[in-house]
Design a protein around this motif. Structure first.
Motif, mmCIF file in Angstrom:
data_model
loop_
_atom_site.group_PDB
_atom_site.id
_atom_site.type_symbol
_atom_site.label_atom_id
_atom_site.label_comp_id
_atom_site.label_asym_id
_atom_site.label_seq_id
_atom_site.Cartn_x
_atom_site.Cartn_y
_atom_site.Cartn_z
ATOM 1 N N ASP A 1 -6.002 -3.918 3.169
ATOM 2 C CA ASP A 1 -6.005 -2.470 2.974
ATOM 3 C C ASP A 1 -5.854 -2.203 1.484
ATOM 4 O O ASP A 1 -4.855 -2.590 0.879
ATOM 5 C CB ASP A 1 -4.834 -1.876 3.765
ATOM 6 C CG ASP A 1 -4.933 -0.371 3.911
ATOM 7 O OD1 ASP A 1 -5.615 0.258 3.093
ATOM 8 O OD2 ASP A 1 -4.306 0.173 4.844
ATOM 9 N N ARG B 1 1.782 7.762 -7.407
ATOM 10 C CA ARG B 1 0.318 7.819 -7.343
ATOM 11 C C ARG B 1 -0.142 9.267 -7.195
ATOM 12 O O ARG B 1 0.373 10.010 -6.361
ATOM 13 C CB ARG B 1 -0.184 7.008 -6.149
ATOM 14 C CG ARG B 1 -1.693 6.877 -6.085
ATOM 15 C CD ARG B 1 -2.086 6.075 -4.861
ATOM 16 N NE ARG B 1 -2.131 6.901 -3.662
ATOM 17 C CZ ARG B 1 -2.362 6.415 -2.442
ATOM 18 N NH1 ARG B 1 -2.526 5.115 -2.278
ATOM 19 N NH2 ARG B 1 -2.396 7.209 -1.409
ATOM 20 N N SER C 1 -9.913 7.586 -0.651
ATOM 21 C CA SER C 1 -9.414 6.717 -1.716
ATOM 22 C C SER C 1 -8.938 5.353 -1.230
ATOM 23 O O SER C 1 -8.443 4.565 -2.029
ATOM 24 C CB SER C 1 -8.264 7.406 -2.472
ATOM 25 O OG SER C 1 -7.191 7.714 -1.605
ATOM 26 N N THR C 2 -9.092 5.049 0.055
ATOM 27 C CA THR C 2 -8.696 3.736 0.553
ATOM 28 C C THR C 2 -9.800 3.117 1.385
ATOM 29 O O THR C 2 -10.544 3.809 2.087
ATOM 30 C CB THR C 2 -7.397 3.795 1.399
ATOM 31 O OG1 THR C 2 -7.589 4.701 2.488
ATOM 32 C CG2 THR C 2 -6.222 4.244 0.554
ATOM 33 N N ALA D 1 0.815 -1.213 0.000
ATOM 34 C CA ALA D 1 0.000 0.000 0.000
ATOM 35 C C ALA D 1 0.844 1.257 0.000
ATOM 36 O O ALA D 1 0.394 2.314 -0.422
ATOM 37 C CB ALA D 1 -0.927 0.002 1.215
ATOM 38 N N GLY E 1 -5.320 1.346 -6.917
ATOM 39 C CA GLY E 1 -3.938 1.128 -6.524
ATOM 40 C C GLY E 1 -3.752 -0.234 -5.895
ATOM 41 O O GLY E 1 -4.644 -1.088 -5.933
ATOM 42 N N VAL F 1 -7.817 8.002 -8.764
ATOM 43 C CA VAL F 1 -6.392 7.713 -8.610
ATOM 44 C C VAL F 1 -5.775 7.299 -9.936
ATOM 45 O O VAL F 1 -6.299 6.428 -10.633
ATOM 46 C CB VAL F 1 -6.173 6.623 -7.544
ATOM 47 C CG1 VAL F 1 -4.720 6.163 -7.515
ATOM 48 C CG2 VAL F 1 -6.585 7.142 -6.165
ATOM 49 N N SER G 1 -2.623 -3.229 -2.858
ATOM 50 C CA SER G 1 -3.209 -3.664 -1.593
ATOM 51 C C SER G 1 -2.117 -4.171 -0.667
ATOM 52 O O SER G 1 -1.006 -4.470 -1.075
ATOM 53 C CB SER G 1 -4.239 -4.772 -1.835
ATOM 54 O OG SER G 1 -3.592 -5.941 -2.327
ATOM 55 N N GLY H 1 -6.228 6.525 6.608
ATOM 56 C CA GLY H 1 -5.848 5.121 6.585
ATOM 57 C C GLY H 1 -5.912 4.414 7.921
ATOM 58 O O GLY H 1 -5.555 3.244 8.008
ATOM 59 N N THR I 1 -6.164 0.460 -1.936
ATOM 60 C CA THR I 1 -6.318 1.748 -2.595
ATOM 61 C C THR I 1 -7.263 1.562 -3.773
ATOM 62 O O THR I 1 -7.080 0.649 -4.572
ATOM 63 C CB THR I 1 -4.967 2.281 -3.095
ATOM 64 O OG1 THR I 1 -4.105 2.494 -1.976
ATOM 65 C CG2 THR I 1 -5.143 3.590 -3.841
#
Length: 560
Positions: free
Chosen positions: A498, A178, A482-483, A37, A503, A195, A505, A523, A500
């Protein structure tokens, strides 16, 4: 769809090790894990230039060198060293930013079917498409073919190469970072991140080009709005002077109203501030500066205090004391909930009751039972006041309820899914994350929510696969814009995935007996154990912070 465009400003990208200049999309195989992440960490303090072709190199050495040279976009982002491995005609044609294939280090194979033909075989873990959107790979090994030709000086060069780059996970995080393109929700209250992954070299140019000149990601396009009219475009260069990004727009922008310009400024400012070294944005229509303040937007932050139900009642936990929530704390004494989600203004909560029904609990209306269908999962609420509910074994029957309105059947809800075990709307109301079962395997999907300008929902967009799970999903919660985090079973244990949205993980063990999950900000998250223990995640550890918790509530924002 627009391709990533190389910028013109000079910022040397950090690059090291081996990299590749070709990419193809795989067609078969199992899902591979994505990047950690935190893989988009900032650039290191050094930059190494890839090697140029060596005299007398064999065809395989030329292909290997070309692959490695993909780590070096160079000061102008043109991948000049990589192009030295190509014939002049192919160097003019080859597009390094058409896509990126990401694999694990040291797992590539080279083979030759003829002296002038070399293939590279690899197993991708993820891909980046032409607009910079990330997808975990659900396919197996892929083979990338190269055609070579001997030049008049006797040296081999590549005459045909696949477009794009091939990077391993460590190289990718050095070359690509990112970024978040910011759009509005349909009611113009919230900024919503889309993203993307762009080369760190000339990042402001990539960001402005994608935001102003390109569309949102396809899965999100019907769920967000942009203030930029179609007849307004951005210059292909965004210089940054003393932290201020200079965005030159077409002269049509000078005719726009203040509200539109303010929203454009808000989108650009928040998008470009995700690039290193940018603290402000100056828009101009041609050479005319556009002096305007960014439009105000609503925050999606939640209270850092845990919202819980204990034997003393419902409220925010402060030390060992319970802080009441005006109106809701007394209203919650009317029900026996097993799950609670607070609305953004904390004027009502959606609850699944001990008997299985989904209800709205508020100070004004008291208890209103919305849904009594069998097998309901935990509900979720949105900023427009709707409570979303669905039976776990009937995903297509997703329904939104609001006081004084007929129930709304949400069209196109999770096509091909046979079960849904958990769901949660993003705090801006534009996306719905869910753990579903499709093809016999649990997966994490996120879908755009289609609404009108008043915030009334009607449908879900095409789902975006974030992750296949190895165990069943227990809960899902947004950690920020975004997460998201998913609490899932892992045999006899539990784990937190977890993710994104757009994105990679990361998976970490969860406390034994974890049964409920609540995201906080930036987060961070909490879980509740089956015996009432409350844990807060700190790094990779879960210190216990309270006991005697009946329900750990989730929050959808804070009052304005």
């Amino acid at each position: 769809m627009r391709r990533l465009r190389s910028g013109l400003a000079a910022v040397v990208a950090a690059v090291t090790l081996a990299l590749a200049g070709c990419a193809g999309l795989p067609t078969s195989g199992s899902v591979q894990p994505g990047l950690p992440a935190d893989a988009d960490a900032g650039s290191p303090d050094f930059a190494l230039l890839p090697d140029s072709p060596q005299p007398g190199a064999s065809p395989q050495e030329i292909v290997d060198g070309f692959v490695r040279a993909g780590t070096g976009p160079g000061p102008d982002g043109s991948w000049a060293v990589a192009k030295e491995y190509l014939t002049p005609a192919e160097a003019r044609r080859w597009d390094p930013t058409a896509n990126v294939t990401i694999d694990e280090p040291g797992l590539r194979g080279f083979s030759s079917s003829a002296e002038d033909q070399v293939s590279v075989t690899t197993t991708p873990v993820a891909t980046i498409d032409e607009i910079g959107a990330y997808s975990p790979s659900v396919e197996g090994p892929t083979t990338l073919p190269f055609q070579l030709a001997k030049q008049s000086d006797g040296e081999w060069r590549i005459s045909k190469a696949p477009d794009g780059l091939l990077l391993d996970t460590s190289q990718f995080s050095n070359v690509f970072h990112r970024y978040a393109l910011m759009y509005f929700d349909p009611t113009w209250q919230f900024l919503v991140p889309d993203v993307r992954w762009f080369p760190a070299t000339n990042a402001p140019t990539y960001i402005a080009d994608a935001l102003v000149n390109g569309p949102p990601a396809p899965w999100l396009a019907a769920s967000v709005a942009t203030a930029f009219p179609e007849d307004v475009s951005a210059s292909p260069s965004v210089p940054v002077d003393s932290g201020v990004a200079q965005v030159e727009l077409s002269t049509a922008a000078i005719q726009l109203g203040t509200d539109t310009l303010s929203r454009m400024q808000a989108q650009l400012a928040e998008s470009l501030q995700t690039a290193s070294g940018v603290s402000d944005v100056q828009m101009a229509a041609g050479t005319t500066p556009l002096e305007v303040e960014p439009a105000p937007v609503r925050s999606t932050r939640v209270s850092n205090q845990a919202a819980v139900l204990t034997q003393d009642g419902f409220g925010f936990l402060t030390g060992n004391q319970l802080q009441p929530i005006p109106g809701l704390t007394p209203a919650m004494t009317q029900v026996d909930p097993v799950s609670i989600q607070l609305s953004p203004d904390r004027d009502f909560a959606a609850a699944r009751l001990d008997g299985g029904a989904v209800a709205r609990v508020s100070a004004d209306d008291g208890l209103v039972v919305y849904d009594q269908r069998p097998g309901l999962i935990d509900p979720t609420v949105d900023p427009s006041g709707y409570t979303w509910s669905v039976p776990g074994d009937a995903p297509s029957q997703l329904t939104a309820f609001a006081p004084g309105h007929d129930p709304i059947h949400i069209a196109e809800a999770w096509p091909e899914a046979t079960q849904v075990s958990a769901m949660s709307l993003s705090r801006d109301g534009t996306r719905l994350a869910a753990v579903v079962t499709s093809g016999g395997r649990p997966s994490v999907w996120v879908s755009g929510v289609v609404r009108d300008t008043k915030g009334v929902p009607s449908a879900l967009g095409e789902p975006l696969l974030l992750q296949l799970l190895s165990g069943s999903g227990i809960a899902v919660s947004w950690l920020d814009d975004s997460t998201i985090a998913v609490l899932a079973s892992a045999g006899d244990d539990a784990e937190v995935v977890d993710l994104t949205v757009g994105g990679p993980s990361a998976t970490t063990p969860a406390p034994a007996g974890a049964a409920q999950l609540a995201g906080i900000n930036n987060g961070n998250m909490r879980v509740k154990g089956v015996s009432g223990e409350l844990y807060s995640k700190r790094g990779s550890t879960w210190p216990q912070t309270a006991v005697g918790i009946f329900v750990l509530a989730t929050q959808q924002g804070s009052p304005r």
